[in-house]
Design an enzyme around this catalytic site. Sequence first.
Site, PDB file in Angstrom:
ATOM      1  N   ASP A  36      -2.886  -8.371  -4.209  1.00 55.80           N
ATOM      2  CA  ASP A  36      -3.091  -7.076  -3.565  1.00 55.80           C
ATOM      3  C   ASP A  36      -3.733  -6.090  -4.536  1.00 55.80           C
ATOM      4  O   ASP A  36      -3.300  -5.965  -5.680  1.00 55.80           O
ATOM      5  CB  ASP A  36      -1.726  -6.547  -3.112  1.00 55.80           C
ATOM      6  CG  ASP A  36      -1.792  -5.865  -1.763  1.00 55.80           C
ATOM      7  OD1 ASP A  36      -2.908  -5.706  -1.256  1.00 55.80           O
ATOM      8  OD2 ASP A  36      -0.735  -5.517  -1.225  1.00 55.80           O
ATOM      9  N   CYS A  74       0.789  -1.236   0.000  1.00 55.24           N
ATOM     10  CA  CYS A  74       0.000   0.000   0.000  1.00 55.24           C
ATOM     11  C   CYS A  74       0.821   1.287   0.000  1.00 55.24           C
ATOM     12  O   CYS A  74       0.478   2.216  -0.751  1.00 55.24           O
ATOM     13  CB  CYS A  74      -1.031  -0.010   1.134  1.00 55.24           C
ATOM     14  SG  CYS A  74      -0.519  -0.807   2.652  1.00 55.24           S
ATOM     15  N   LYS A 121     -12.404  -2.457   8.584  1.00 54.50           N
ATOM     16  CA  LYS A 121     -12.266  -3.423   7.497  1.00 54.50           C
ATOM     17  C   LYS A 121     -13.396  -4.443   7.536  1.00 54.50           C
ATOM     18  O   LYS A 121     -14.040  -4.660   8.569  1.00 54.50           O
ATOM     19  CB  LYS A 121     -10.925  -4.135   7.580  1.00 54.50           C
ATOM     20  CG  LYS A 121     -10.693  -4.894   8.883  1.00 54.50           C
ATOM     21  CD  LYS A 121      -9.345  -5.594   8.904  1.00 54.50           C
ATOM     22  CE  LYS A 121      -9.128  -6.336  10.215  1.00 54.50           C
ATOM     23  NZ  LYS A 121      -7.913  -7.169  10.199  1.00 54.50           N
TER      24      LYS A 121
END
Length: 711
Positions: free
Chosen positions: A455, A406, A540
Amino acid sequence: MAEKPVDPPTRAKSADGASKPQAEKSKAQKKDAKLKEKIQIDNLPRAEFIDFRLQKFDEFKARRASDAKVTEAPIKITLPDGKVVDGVAGKTTPLDVALGISKGLAEAVVVAQVNDSLYDLHIPLECDCTLALLKFDTEAGKHVFWHSSAHILGEALERFYGCHLTKGPPLADGFYYDVEMGDRRVTQDEYAAIDEIVEKIIAEKQPFEKLSITKQEALEMFQFNKYKLHYINEKVKDGENCSVYKSGTLVDFCPGPHLPHTGKLKAFLTTKSSSSYWQGKADQDSLQRVYGISFPDKKLLKEWQIFQEEAAKRDHRNIGKDQELFFFHPLSPGSAFFLPHGTRLYNTLIGFLRDEYRKRGFTEVVSPNIYNHKLWLTSGHWQNYQDNMFQTEIEKEAFALKPMNCPGHCLMFGHRNRSYKELPLRLADFGVLHRNELSGALTGLTRVRRFQQDDGHIFCAASQVGSEMEGCLHFMQYVYNILGFEFRLELSTRPEKFLGEIAVWDKAEQQLKDTLSKFEADTGRKWTLNPGDGAFYGPKIDVHISDALHRSHQCATIQLDFQLPLRFQLEFAGESDKLETPVMIHRAIFGSVERMLAILIEHTAGKWPFWLSPRQVIVVPVAEAHNKYADQVRQEVHDAGFFADVDVTDKTLQKKIREAQLAQYNYILVVGEKEKEEHAVNVRTRDNVVHGTQSVDQIIDTFRKLAKEFK
C-alpha cells in the site's frame, strides 16, 4: 410469496410401475445410464408461476400493440470502415445489415454496437446511426453470449427444479445463475440432466423477445419471486419503464441485449455448483449457484477443456502444498499459514519493493491494526464498507480491524503542520489488513481475510498530480516487466454512489486522462475507459495483467482522491503561506501480496526464477566421504546471501539429482573428490543441463549476477 420447489423428474418406469431390471449392470453402469437418459422437457413438472409469467407477458405485449410505432423513413447506417448503408427506420435490423454484407458474418455476429451502446441484432434501428457488428471474439461479444447463456441455464434450472431465479450474470469466463430451492442442493450427478434440457432449448432456437413494460406491470409479473421484486424496486423508479426478455418458458427482468435466439449456442456445459447467499450476506437466504460455459463452436469448448486441464496443473493451491509454501486451517479460515519456503517468497517480494521504495522516494511507515469506528465514519468507510469489517466493542465503543490503510495515513499526514516543501509526501505501508469475506467466497490465496498490501499513499499539491501519477505508472511498468506480465490499463470513472462534488470528480478524471495519454505517447500502451466503475471517493486507473495462460487479473490500482483529504480536513502551508488542501493518490502494484503470490505460482507453474526462488541451490555429494565438503559449499553459498540446502541422505546420486529437479531447485551442485581438491562444484540446472565444473567463487558470482538482473 415463494412456491415450494418441485422435485426433479425421476427415471422412466416399466408398465407395472417398477424400475426396469438392472441387476446385471454394475453400480457405475446404472449411474451412467441414468445420466444419459433423455429428458423430455415438455413432460417436466411446471411450477405455476411459469405459466402465470407467460400469461402476463402475452397480456402486456397485447397492450403494447397499440403503442405508437417508429415511422418508417430512410436512415443512414455508418459502418466502422466509413461505408454508409441505407436502411429504413423501424424495419432494418443490425442483422439485416450483416446479411447484406455476407451470410458468414450474419452467422458469426453476436451483438450490435449502435452509437457506442450495445444493441439487439434483431430489433429494428430507429434513426441514423453508427453500427459495429461484434463477434464472439470481442469482449462485448463474449459478455452478451454468456449473458444469454445464463438465461438458457436459468430456464433449464426452473424446469428441472421448479426453483426461483435470483441473478444470472456473465463472467470473464462463462456465467452462473443463483437460484433459491429450499433445502435442495444441486449435485454433480444432475449436471448431465441439466445439460440435456439445455440441448433441447438450444435445438428449439427459442427467440429472445424483448418487451418494455411499466414498473407496476413488472411487479405484477414477478409477484411470485421476491428476489426479482427486490431488483425491480431497486433499479426502476416509479413511473419509469423497464424491459423483460422471453425465451421459451423463461421471462426474466433484464436490460439486455441478447442473442437473436438460443440456437446460436453450439456447445454448452454445466461446470460446477456451490452454495451462496442472497446479496452475499450470510444472514440472508441460502442459494444454489450453478456455473456454466458455452461457445458458438464445439472446437472452442474442446480448447477450453484443454486449457482447464493446464490451469488445474498450475493451481496455486496444489503447487503450494507440493512445494510446502503455505496451508490453511479451519481454526483460522481465510488466513494463510506461510511455511518457511513460502515465507521466503513473501519476504523476497516485499524486499524487492522496499528497495524500489528507497530509490523512488517512498518512506515506509507502520500504522495501527485497529481503530475506533469514528475514524471510519470520517473516511466514509463505515457507511459504505461496514459489513466487510471485523468489529468489536471496547469500553462501550465500536472498534474495527483495518481493511485498508488510507484513513490511518490521513491521520499521519494531519498529526502536525505541513509545508509545501515536504510535498510530495510518499508513504508506504505493508501493514496487516483484515476483510470479513464470506466463507463461501474464500479461495486459496486469491480471496482471503488476512493479507498485506504493498500500500502506498502520496500526498501532493494539485500542480504535482501529473508527475506523481506518471511516476506511479512507470513504477508499475518496471515491476511488471521484471515479473514477466503484460498489462492493459483502464480508467474507471464516477460510480452511481459517490462522495463529493461532480465538478471535482470531472477535474480528477481529466487529470487521469491526461496522464494516461502521456503514458501512451511515451510507451505505446493504450488505455480504455471503464465508465461508472470508480471508487466511491475518486476515479482510478485499474491495471489488468495477463499471465502465462493469457488469463486477466486485476492487481495494480492507482486512484486519485480529492475527497478523503477534505473529510479529514488535511492542509499544508503553500508558498504564500496560504493553507491548501493536498491531493491524495492511492497506489498499489501487487494489490495484496497473497494474491500476487497465487498469480505468480500459476504464472510460473512453480518454476521460480532464481532471484525469487525459495529453493535456489542444493549441494549433492557423490558419496558419504564428501558430505563434509558439501556442507562447506552450502555454508559458503548461504553466507553469500542465497538459499542453499544439502542432501546428505543415503540415496543414489541420480535419485538425489532427480528429486532436486522435481523440487524445482534452480541449481544442483554436485561435489566429489575432484571438486573437493579444486574447491569447485559440478553445476547442473533443474532442466537437466550439465554446465560443467566451476569454482565456488565463480558460481557465487553467477548467482549474484542472476539476482541483480532479476533472472
